[in-house]
Scaffold this motif. Structure first.
Motif, PDB file in Angstrom:
ATOM      1  N   LEU A  22       0.303  14.770  -1.402  1.00 10.72           N
ATOM      2  CA  LEU A  22       1.316  14.266  -2.330  1.00 10.72           C
ATOM      3  C   LEU A  22       2.695  14.793  -1.941  1.00 10.72           C
ATOM      4  O   LEU A  22       3.668  14.029  -1.897  1.00 10.72           O
ATOM      5  N   ARG A  23       2.783  16.097  -1.658  1.00  9.55           N
ATOM      6  CA  ARG A  23       4.078  16.683  -1.303  1.00  9.55           C
ATOM      7  C   ARG A  23       4.615  16.096   0.000  1.00  9.55           C
ATOM      8  O   ARG A  23       5.815  15.827   0.130  1.00  9.55           O
ATOM      9  N   LYS A  24       3.711  15.878   0.951  1.00 11.46           N
ATOM     10  CA  LYS A  24       4.127  15.295   2.236  1.00 11.46           C
ATOM     11  C   LYS A  24       4.661  13.881   2.050  1.00 11.46           C
ATOM     12  O   LYS A  24       5.703  13.511   2.615  1.00 11.46           O
ATOM     13  N   GLU A  25       3.971  13.068   1.225  1.00 12.11           N
ATOM     14  CA  GLU A  25       4.390  11.687   1.021  1.00 12.11           C
ATOM     15  C   GLU A  25       5.693  11.611   0.235  1.00 12.11           C
ATOM     16  O   GLU A  25       6.548  10.762   0.519  1.00 12.11           O
ATOM     17  N   ILE A  26       5.857  12.474  -0.761  1.00 14.26           N
ATOM     18  CA  ILE A  26       7.104  12.473  -1.525  1.00 14.26           C
ATOM     19  C   ILE A  26       8.274  12.869  -0.636  1.00 14.26           C
ATOM     20  O   ILE A  26       9.359  12.259  -0.694  1.00 14.26           O
ATOM     21  N   THR A  27       8.062  13.878   0.201  1.00 14.17           N
ATOM     22  CA  THR A  27       9.121  14.319   1.115  1.00 14.17           C
ATOM     23  C   THR A  27       9.530  13.194   2.057  1.00 14.17           C
ATOM     24  O   THR A  27      10.726  12.939   2.278  1.00 14.17           O
ATOM     25  N   ASP A  28       8.528  12.503   2.626  1.00 15.17           N
ATOM     26  CA  ASP A  28       8.825  11.384   3.527  1.00 15.17           C
ATOM     27  C   ASP A  28       9.542  10.256   2.792  1.00 15.17           C
ATOM     28  O   ASP A  28      10.445   9.618   3.338  1.00 15.17           O
TER      29      ASP A  28
ATOM     30  N   ARG B  87      -5.951  21.217  -4.141  1.00 17.38           N
ATOM     31  CA  ARG B  87      -4.921  21.753  -3.236  1.00 17.38           C
ATOM     32  C   ARG B  87      -4.606  20.769  -2.120  1.00 17.38           C
ATOM     33  O   ARG B  87      -3.444  20.563  -1.763  1.00 17.38           O
TER      34      ARG B  87
ATOM     35  N   GLY C  94      -3.370  11.532  -3.354  1.00 18.55           N
ATOM     36  CA  GLY C  94      -2.087  12.074  -2.925  1.00 18.55           C
ATOM     37  C   GLY C  94      -1.048  10.983  -2.730  1.00 18.55           C
ATOM     38  O   GLY C  94       0.103  11.104  -3.170  1.00 18.55           O
TER      39      GLY C  94
ATOM     40  N   ALA D 167       2.214  10.187  -5.139  1.00 15.05           N
ATOM     41  CA  ALA D 167       3.578  10.206  -4.606  1.00 15.05           C
ATOM     42  C   ALA D 167       4.407   9.055  -5.150  1.00 15.05           C
ATOM     43  O   ALA D 167       5.637   9.146  -5.256  1.00 15.05           O
TER      44      ALA D 167
ATOM     45  N   TRP E 271      -2.567  17.952  -3.408  1.00 15.39           N
ATOM     46  CA  TRP E 271      -1.183  18.364  -3.564  1.00 15.39           C
ATOM     47  C   TRP E 271      -0.441  18.376  -2.235  1.00 15.39           C
ATOM     48  O   TRP E 271       0.736  17.998  -2.165  1.00 15.39           O
ATOM     49  N   VAL E 272      -1.123  18.794  -1.166  1.00 16.57           N
ATOM     50  CA  VAL E 272      -0.503  18.814   0.160  1.00 16.57           C
ATOM     51  C   VAL E 272      -0.124  17.393   0.591  1.00 16.57           C
ATOM     52  O   VAL E 272       0.980  17.143   1.080  1.00 16.57           O
TER      53      VAL E 272
END
Length: 396
Positions: free
Chosen positions: A12-18, A6, A235, A239, A9-10
């Motif tokens: 990874l999601r943060k880095e992809i968004t950035d 989890r 993560g 990303a 994933w947090v």
């Protein structure tokens, strides 16, 4: 603290968004896969139009010095579609300067020697280092060889000898080339271009999430979060993977459109297509390389102290990884089980084999995928170890 998917994933999601908000990351994933197919297809059009198709379809322009000494040869050449031109003042200098591709020089006394049944010398002036003249030279040489065979046959017949006695073997050429294998002349660059795409697709994401954050001073507060550093590495690495995978997929789709929609046969003289199933296979071959490339880039970036420094070092990686495969165009290598253990190089050989339409042993494919994935996993653990060091936080 136990390892948590989890938390990975947090991160990874943060880095992809950035990364999606960063125009450099998005443009790298879009422009690189667009440029590679456009570059290769444009190269095929230019080379095919100027060297291959025009040279084959147009009549051979052959300047001849001393044409008056060989009227029979001139008739033969003209009957075979050769346009006999007046000679230059200096044949050797004209060819040396690139003003003419090839010049035929017939010396005085040629006709007398031919009439007496003696060997008559002809001089074909050419520059073998000039690739643009290669087709004209080959055509002129072939026509002269044909005329030579004709004269020899006539001399034998005049003496009551069957000309066939001089040809104990008759070789029929059976060309097993497929459209894919004919296209391989140009597509030998494809493995190198794919490797470049793999490394460049997620390049800016890797740099920004490692050296970039260290330079901005945002890496330290990120690492003091509850997530373990191994989770941070996974993560950040994860990303970069979607960008690399997207770049490879877009590149192969554009290659498929370019070769199957654009009428390249108008430029090269034969139909060039790539089977969509082959493109899908190449995509599967490239996936382990995306993981390998991202892990290797992360390790290299961990030793850099600024975005610019990381960009400088990482820009050499695709060249180092891709050049061995690029040499396949000049030094064909026989595929072996051992070669499949080498990441990037083994895949380059497999890509060439699939493009040729050859039967590839399943063991080669399995060995290549598992070896690359295994080395990539090792590199990921190395990256995790590097991020355990306190030095990873310091930019100087």
């Amino acid at each position: 603290m136990n390892f948590s998917i989890r938390r990975v994933w947090v991160v990874l999601r943060k880095e992809i968004t950035d990364s999606l908000r960063d125009w450099r990351s998005v443009s790298s994933s879009l422009l690189t896969p667009i440029f590679m197919p456009v570059f290769l297809i444009a190269l095929i059009m230019v080379v095919g139009k100027s060297v291959l198709k025009e040279s084959v379809e147009t009549s051979l322009q052959l300047p001849v010095m001393g044409a008056e000494y060989a009227p029979g040869l001139m008739d033969y050449l003209q009957q075979n579609g050769v346009n006999v031109l007046p000679p230059p003042q200096d044949a050797h200098e004209a060819v040396r300067q690139g003003q003419m591709n090839v010049v035929l020089v017939i010396p005085d006394g040629y006709g007398e020697k031919l009439a007496k049944g003696q060997p008559a010398t002809l001089e074909l002036v050419m520059d073998s280092s000039r690739s643009s003249a290669a087709v004209d030279v080959q055509r002129a040489r072939g026509l002269l060889n044909g005329y030579n065979a004709t004269i020899a046959a006539l001399r034998l017949q005049a003496r009551g000898v069957n000309p066939g006695i001089t040809r104990p073997l008759v070789v029929d050429m059976v060309d097993m080339a497929t459209p894919e294998s004919q296209a391989i002349i140009f597509l030998n660059m494809l493995p190198f271009l794919l490797i470049m795409t793999i490394f460049l697709g997620g390049l800016n994401v890797i740099i920004d999430t490692t050296a970039g954050e260290r330079e901005r001073g945002s890496l330290e507060p990120l690492l003091v979060n509850p997530a373990q550093r191994a989770e941070m590495v996974l993560g950040k690495l994860g990303a970069a993977l979607p960008f690399g995978v997207f770049s490879v997929g877009l590149t192969l789709v554009l290659f498929g459109i370019g070769f199957n929609v654009i009428p390249l046969e108008e430029y090269v003289g034969f139909k060039m297509t790539i089977n969509p199933g082959v493109l899908l296979t190449l995509f599967g071959i490239c996936l382990p390389m995306v993981l390998f490339a991202s892990a290797l880039q992360m390790i290299v970036a961990s030793f850099t102290r600024s975005y610019k420094e990381a960009q400088t070092y990482l820009s050499f990686l695709p060249l180092v990884a891709g050049l061995p495969g690029a040499f396949l165009a000049f030094l064909p290598v026989k595929a072996t089980q051992e070669i499949m253990l080498i990441p990037m190089y083994g895949q380059s050989i497999l890509i060439n084999q699939f493009l040729r339409g050859e039967t590839v042993p399943g063991s080669y494919l399995t060995t290549s995928i598992l070896a690359t994935l295994g080395i990539a996993v090792v590199l990921i653990f190395v990256a995790m170890r590097l991020y355990m060091r306190e030095q990873i936080l310091f930019s100087k």
